[in-house]
Design an enzyme around this catalytic site. Structure first.
Site, PDB file in Angstrom:
ATOM      1  N   TYR A 222       0.838  -1.188   0.000  1.00 25.37           N
ATOM      2  CA  TYR A 222       0.000   0.000   0.000  1.00 25.37           C
ATOM      3  C   TYR A 222       0.878   1.245   0.000  1.00 25.37           C
ATOM      4  O   TYR A 222       1.871   1.282   0.716  1.00 25.37           O
ATOM      5  CB  TYR A 222      -0.848   0.059   1.275  1.00 25.37           C
ATOM      6  CG  TYR A 222      -1.779  -1.093   1.483  1.00 25.37           C
ATOM      7  CD1 TYR A 222      -1.328  -2.281   2.045  1.00 25.37           C
ATOM      8  CD2 TYR A 222      -3.125  -0.990   1.150  1.00 25.37           C
ATOM      9  CE1 TYR A 222      -2.188  -3.331   2.262  1.00 25.37           C
ATOM     10  CE2 TYR A 222      -3.989  -2.039   1.374  1.00 25.37           C
ATOM     11  CZ  TYR A 222      -3.520  -3.204   1.926  1.00 25.37           C
ATOM     12  OH  TYR A 222      -4.372  -4.248   2.145  1.00 25.37           O
ATOM     13  N   HIS A 230      -6.471   1.577  -1.041  1.00 25.97           N
ATOM     14  CA  HIS A 230      -6.483   0.208  -1.530  1.00 25.97           C
ATOM     15  C   HIS A 230      -5.067  -0.100  -1.983  1.00 25.97           C
ATOM     16  O   HIS A 230      -4.346   0.783  -2.395  1.00 25.97           O
ATOM     17  CB  HIS A 230      -7.410   0.080  -2.749  1.00 25.97           C
ATOM     18  CG  HIS A 230      -8.828  -0.134  -2.368  1.00 25.97           C
ATOM     19  ND1 HIS A 230      -9.242  -1.190  -1.605  1.00 25.97           N
ATOM     20  CD2 HIS A 230      -9.940   0.571  -2.655  1.00 25.97           C
ATOM     21  CE1 HIS A 230     -10.551  -1.112  -1.434  1.00 25.97           C
ATOM     22  NE2 HIS A 230     -10.998  -0.064  -2.065  1.00 25.97           N
ATOM     23  N   LYS A 262      -4.687  -3.946  -9.707  1.00 30.06           N
ATOM     24  CA  LYS A 262      -3.370  -3.764  -9.106  1.00 30.06           C
ATOM     25  C   LYS A 262      -2.334  -4.161 -10.134  1.00 30.06           C
ATOM     26  O   LYS A 262      -2.648  -4.787 -11.133  1.00 30.06           O
ATOM     27  CB  LYS A 262      -3.209  -4.689  -7.901  1.00 30.06           C
ATOM     28  CG  LYS A 262      -4.212  -4.478  -6.827  1.00 30.06           C
ATOM     29  CD  LYS A 262      -3.934  -5.432  -5.684  1.00 30.06           C
ATOM     30  CE  LYS A 262      -5.167  -5.717  -4.878  1.00 30.06           C
ATOM     31  NZ  LYS A 262      -5.944  -4.549  -4.507  1.00 30.06           N
TER      32      LYS A 262
END
Lengths: 287, 118
Positions: A222, A230, A262
């Site tokens: 993170y 997120h 991601k």
């Protein structure tokens, strides 16, 4: 204990998170929400890489907790017992006050209770007569039975308030001294060294790390506190430049990362230069 | 393979790297004909025994680099680093992963910690 490191003090946990951006995971039951395990409380367990990092950076020390609880003397035990009794009396007094303040039973309720008592007496008298026994003495006036004196025993989360707790002989300020004492084992091989190295490198870039199992990696990375962001990345660690990597893994990591918004980070650890090189994997979007 | 129109552009690398010949050929054709890239060129990558294909995506102006490999191969982090350095350290390369059933997937590998493209 058992090669896992725990943090018991709430203030320490807060400092670890806000000042040193190490999060850890809660594993204890919350006393007032004990019938669920979605929200957990103290103690906090740390990842072994977090422990190594904190000790090496002199932010934390390792304490062999069981050894720090020495045999208490008679006087110490007496003082502890007196304190516990005092707390118990205080609790009972508070309960008594609370019971008195509770609303009195209404007239209806009192009448119903008297009727119930009368019925019970009649039934008991019949049974006794049937059994051939003489009527026993009438029971006491319908007063409610005395309440059991209930109180809770409070077990403090931190060991330090106990007089006989002394950790001066079992505090370890370096990983190697803890290893020698048999308290700690990590890192014990190249794979574990690689994880520590990558953790440190990511931390120094200001990232927070969480467990990666939810997204099939070693860590979730993170850019700031997990409560606010997120994760941008899931990271997996390759312990050496020669460590084999199949194209299938690249496909798997890349696809999972892209689908969950991601990137997947491949972190290559070089044990000789002690350096980390990063490669971000994403699906190309065509082909 | 030799009779295929694309062979000429690849004639200098295919015999030299027979192990990678299949995936180079497959990727080249896909880039040129299916993806329709422009300015397609073939670059030799001796350190990893194959050739890369460079070009520009339709209607764009940046040269991108594609490194072909087969699903059956085993790579390593060091292998990927060599690919980057031999291509002159571009910020990103595309890995084209081919397989026996003629399927081909491209994955973008960027150097460093690069935030995901939204």
């Amino acid at each position: 204990a058992n090669k896992k490191a725990f943090v018991w003090d709430v203030d320490d946990i807060a400092t670890l998170r806000s000042k040193h951006h190490v999060c850890g995971i809660f594993t204890g039951t919350l006393p007032h929400l004990s019938q669920q395990n979605l929200f957990l409380g103290v103690p906090m367990v740390l990842m072994p890489e977090e422990v190594v990092f904190l000790v090496e950076n002199e932010i934390a020390v390792l304490v062999d907790d069981p050894k720090a609880h020495l045999q208490p003397s008679i006087a110490e035990l007496q003082r502890w017992s007196a304190q516990e009794k005092e707390l118990t009396q205080l609790q009972l007094a508070q309960l008594a006050v609370a019971a008195k303040d509770s609303p009195e039973m209404s007239e209806e309720a009192v009448k119903k209770r008297k009727e119930r008592e009368a019925k019970r007496k009649a039934a008991a008298a019949q049974a006794a007569a049937a059994a051939g026994e003489s009527l026993f003495t009438p029971p006491a006036d319908g007063a409610p039975p005395p309440q059991d004196s209930q109180y809770s025993m409070i077990i403090p989360a931190s060991s330090t308030p106990f007089e006989w707790y002394n950790d001066s002989t079992c505090v370890y300020t370096t990983i190697s001294s803890a290893k020698q004492a048999g308290l700690w084992e990590y890192p014990s091989n190249l794979q574990e060294r690689a994880k520590c190295g990558v953790f440190r490198d990511l931390w120094e870039q200001g990232m927070f790390m969480g467990g990666g199992i939810r997204f099939g990696g070693d860590y979730l990375v993170y850019p700031g506190d997990p409560l606010r962001y997120h994760a941008h990345f899931s990271a997996s660690i390759l312990e050496s430049p020669a460590f084999s990597l199949t194209p299938m893994e690249i496909v798997a990591h890349g696809r999972l990362g892209t689908v969950t918004k991601k990137s997947h980070l491949l972190c290559g650890w070089d044990d000789e230069t002690k350096a980390v090189t990063y490669l971000s994997i994403e699906w190309a979007g065509f082909g | 393979m030799e009779k295929h129109p694309s062979y000429q552009a690849l004639a200098h690398v295919l015999p030299k790297y027979p192990r990678a010949a299949g995936c180079i050929f497959q990727t080249y054709n896909d880039i040129l004909l299916a993806q329709q890239w422009t300015e397609v060129q073939v670059v030799e990558l001796e350190s990893i025994s194959r050739a890369a294909i460079t070009g520009k995506k339709p209607k764009t102006d940046t040269t991108l680099h594609v490194v072909p490999c087969s699903l059956a191969e085993t790579l390593s982090f060091g292998w990927l680093m060599k690919a980057f350095s031999q291509l002159g350290d571009p910020p990103e390369i595309y890995l084209a992963i081919t397989s026996d059933d003629a399927s081909l997937v491209y994955y973008k590998l960027s150097r460093g910690i690069v935030k995901p493209h939204i």
